[in-house]
Structure formats: structure tokens, C-alpha cells
Design a protein around this motif. Structure first.
Motif, mmCIF file in Angstrom:
data_model
loop_
_atom_site.group_PDB
_atom_site.id
_atom_site.type_symbol
_atom_site.label_atom_id
_atom_site.label_comp_id
_atom_site.label_asym_id
_atom_site.label_seq_id
_atom_site.Cartn_x
_atom_site.Cartn_y
_atom_site.Cartn_z
ATOM 1 N N ALA A 195 0.843 -1.202 0.000
ATOM 2 C CA ALA A 195 0.000 0.000 0.000
ATOM 3 C C ALA A 195 0.871 1.243 0.000
ATOM 4 N N TRP A 239 -13.104 -6.208 -4.724
ATOM 5 C CA TRP A 239 -12.914 -4.868 -5.261
ATOM 6 C C TRP A 239 -12.266 -4.937 -6.635
ATOM 7 N N VAL A 289 -4.582 -0.521 -0.084
ATOM 8 C CA VAL A 289 -5.073 0.462 0.884
ATOM 9 C C VAL A 289 -6.480 0.103 1.333
ATOM 10 N N ARG A 290 -7.321 -0.260 0.378
ATOM 11 C CA ARG A 290 -8.693 -0.625 0.728
ATOM 12 C C ARG A 290 -8.727 -1.899 1.571
ATOM 13 N N LEU A 292 -6.390 -2.996 3.612
ATOM 14 C CA LEU A 292 -5.942 -2.647 4.967
ATOM 15 C C LEU A 292 -7.088 -2.040 5.767
ATOM 16 N N GLU A 293 -7.877 -1.204 5.124
ATOM 17 C CA GLU A 293 -9.017 -0.587 5.805
ATOM 18 C C GLU A 293 -10.030 -1.629 6.264
ATOM 19 N N GLU A 294 -10.075 -2.765 5.552
ATOM 20 C CA GLU A 294 -11.012 -3.825 5.922
ATOM 21 C C GLU A 294 -10.397 -4.838 6.882
ATOM 22 N N GLY A 295 -9.164 -4.591 7.333
ATOM 23 C CA GLY A 295 -8.565 -5.415 8.375
ATOM 24 C C GLY A 295 -7.591 -6.469 7.910
ATOM 25 N N SER A 297 -4.008 -8.060 6.573
ATOM 26 C CA SER A 297 -2.607 -7.750 6.882
ATOM 27 C C SER A 297 -1.626 -8.516 6.002
#
Length: 331
Positions: A195, A239, A289-290, A292-295, A297
């Protein structure tokens, strides 16, 4: 590679070591200069009638005549890779399967028969992640019949190169006339480094569904039908990314499926006329990035074993090979 004991080469393996990781040295191939040797490391998958079959990490099966052996030993399992997240084969294989679901499936014991009207090998092959509950020959006969009823070539997807992979099954398939028609690397890495905020993510548009323009860039699609969109849209959280082109067709696209701690990247493609402009990195970074926003790793992706350009790109992004998978076909 050390084979000696007291300065002497020794063959320290026997047929009882079938299933173990071995290292062998044999006399060179006919026509080789006298005194030359060939070394092979892999899983000893069979030792029958004076012939050893050794399956390398890449899935290549090497046949070694017992009479040519000059040294051999059992070696420890390959050390766990420290680069990237820890992952077992079973966990990763199931995550990948959830990210590319067929339109039709049926269990065969611990195997899953998958079909999607021929759209991609992954969605149209048997996935053996357990015991089929019947002898192998009967299981393969059922695979052939199931795909035959759907007008599809029978295929089995199997893996090599990691703890718990299926070297024995790959060797058994080859012995029964199934040919390996395609291979790919499965790579994993940490998600955060992907990201990259400096990768030009502002050029990338994200959506939940693949529109007509996205599908036109996707090279695996001729005339996309509902089954294609259904496969592409399958997964826990999907996505789609694109970078707009001047003619309405994106110059770069990608797809990401978020599943717990994992983010899987597929369908990463760039218009040949726009390569080496950082577009693949931008698409992957925006999707990361998206995720990571959803958890998520950890990240995984698949790349063809012969796609040197993509492999070099993923090396630079921190992805390391976890295992290889292969599609076997008969008929």
C-alpha cells in the motif's frame, strides 16, 4: 551438497524413504563427459522396478535409474521462509478457492469438483484438499465422468513445494497419463508495504463490480456472459480497480478479494502500450489500501511460472514464492 561419510560417497536412502525429501547424485546423462554428475533435490514419490521418481519444488518430476545412483540421503524439510506472513498450504489453498468460486461445484469426499462453463482452469478443475473417500483410480474416473457430462476437459489442480503439498498426487497423476498443462507460483507478502502512498493511487478508480470497460481490458474474456461476472464477483469482499484510458478502455486493471487477514490480488493487467509506467504498482497499491481498511494484513497472488516480467515486478513488491500449483489434464 555433502554426501560423503569418511570421504566416501554413499547411497543412504532406500524404498522405505518414499514420501521424504531427499537429495541424490547420479551419473550424468548419456553423452555427458565421463565423471560428471547430476544432483536432484525433492520429494521421493516412488521407487519401483529400479526407477526413482523425485518431484522437485516446481512440480517437475525427475526419473532416476537406481543403477545410476552414486549418492543419496534424506534431508530436512525446506526451512520456513522468514519473508512475509506465515501461512500453511491448507489455509492458503482454501483462501484462494474462496476468491475464485465456480458457478457449480460438487464434493467428492475431501475433493471439490468445480465448473464455470470453461471460464479459467481454476474454476473448472477438481481441487483435492483431502481424501476423496474412494481409491484414487475411482476418484479420477468420477472426475472424468463429471466433467464429461458438462462438455469440459477433466482437470485436477495440485500443488508442490511447501509443507503439506501434493507431490505424491502429482506423480500419481503423471503415472496415469494426466499431463501437466499449466503451472503457476503462489506468492505471499506483507500487505502494508504494498500500500505504497507514493505509487500514484490517485489515478485509480475502485468499484464493487466489473463494468463493461473493465471487462474489455481483461484478456481472459471474449464475450463475457453472466457466468464470467459471477466468477469474478465471487469472494467475501471483492474490489475492482482501473486506470482510465483515452478510448474508454482502462489502461490497467486489477481485482482484490479480502478474506479475513488475507488480501488476494488477481486479474492484474496493463495495456502493453502503457507498461513500465508504474500502473501495475498503482493499481495494486490502491487495492491494498482498501484491504488494509477492511482489516487484512497479508497478501497473496498467483503468477505464471514463465511470466518473467511479472515475477520481477512482484519480487520488487516483496512477494516471495510460497508454493507452486499445476493443472493436470487428461483427454
Amino acid at each position: 551438497m555433502e554426501f560423503t561419510a569418511g570421504g566416501r560417497l554413499e547411497v543412504r536412502i532406500t524404498p522405505s524413504d518414499v514420501g521424504k525429501r531427499v537429495s541424490v547424485r547420479r551419473l550424468g546423462d548419456p553423452g555427458s563427459p565421463k565423471g560428471t554428475f547430476t544432483d536432484t533435490v525433492g520429494i521421493l514419490t516412488s521407487w519401483t522396478d529400479g526407477v526413482l521418481l523425485i518431484t522437485r519444488r516446481t512440480g517437475e518430476i525427475v526419473r532416476v535409474a537406481e543403477r545410476t545412483l552414486v549418492a543419496g540421503k534424506v534431508v530436512p524439510a525446506a526451512p520456513a521462509r522468514r519473508r512475509g506472513p506465515a501461512a500453511g498450504f491448507g489455509e492458503l489453498a482454501r483462501v484462494q478457492a474462496r476468491a475464485w468460486r465456480p458457478t457449480e461445484s460438487e464434493p467428492l469426499g475431501g475433493w471439490t469438483l468445480r465448473a464455470a462453463r470453461g471460464f479459467t482452469r481454476r474454476a473448472n478443475s477438481a481441487l483435492p484438499l483431502g481424501d476423496p473417500g474412494v481409491p484414487l483410480d475411482e476418484a479420477l474416473a468420477r472426475v472424468r465422468a463429471w466433467y464429461g457430462r458438462r462438455g469440459l476437459p477433466p482437470r485436477v489442480q495440485a500443488a508442490t513445494g511447501a509443507e503439506g503439498t501434493q507431490e505424491d498426487l502429482c506423480a500419481a497423476l503423471e503415472e496415469r497419463g494426466w499431463r501437466r498443462e499449466a503451472s503457476a507460483e503462489v506468492r505471499i507478502g506483507g500487505l502494508a508495504p504494498v500500500a505504497d502512498p507514493d505509487a500514484g493511487t490517485g489515478r485509480v478508480a475502485l468499484s464493487r463490480t466489473p463494468d463493461a470497460a473493465w471487462l474489455r481490458r481483461y484478456r481472459r474474456v471474449g464475450e463475457p456472459g453472466p457466468h464470467v461476472v459471477r466468477v469474478l464477483s465471487s469472494g467475501p469482499s471483492v474490489w475492482f480497480a482501473s486506470v482510465a484510458g483515452a478510448d474508454g478502455v482502462p489502461v490497467a486493471i486489477g481485482r482484490c478479494v479480502v478474506d479475513g487477514r488475507w488480501a488476494g490480488f488477481t486479474a492484474l493487467e496493463t495495456d502493453p502500450a502503457h507498461r513500465r509506467q508504474g500502473l501495475a504498482r498503482a493499481v495494486t497499491a490502491a487495492l491494498a489500501v482498501r484491504a488494509l481498511e477492511e482489516g487484512a494484513s497479508a497478501a497473496w497472488l498467483q503468477v505464471g511460472a514463465d511470466d518473467d516480467a511479472a515475477r520481477a515486478l512482484y519480487d520488487g513488491m516483496g512477494f516471495a514464492v510460497h508454493h507452486h500449483y499445476h493443472h493436470f489434464r487428461i483427454g
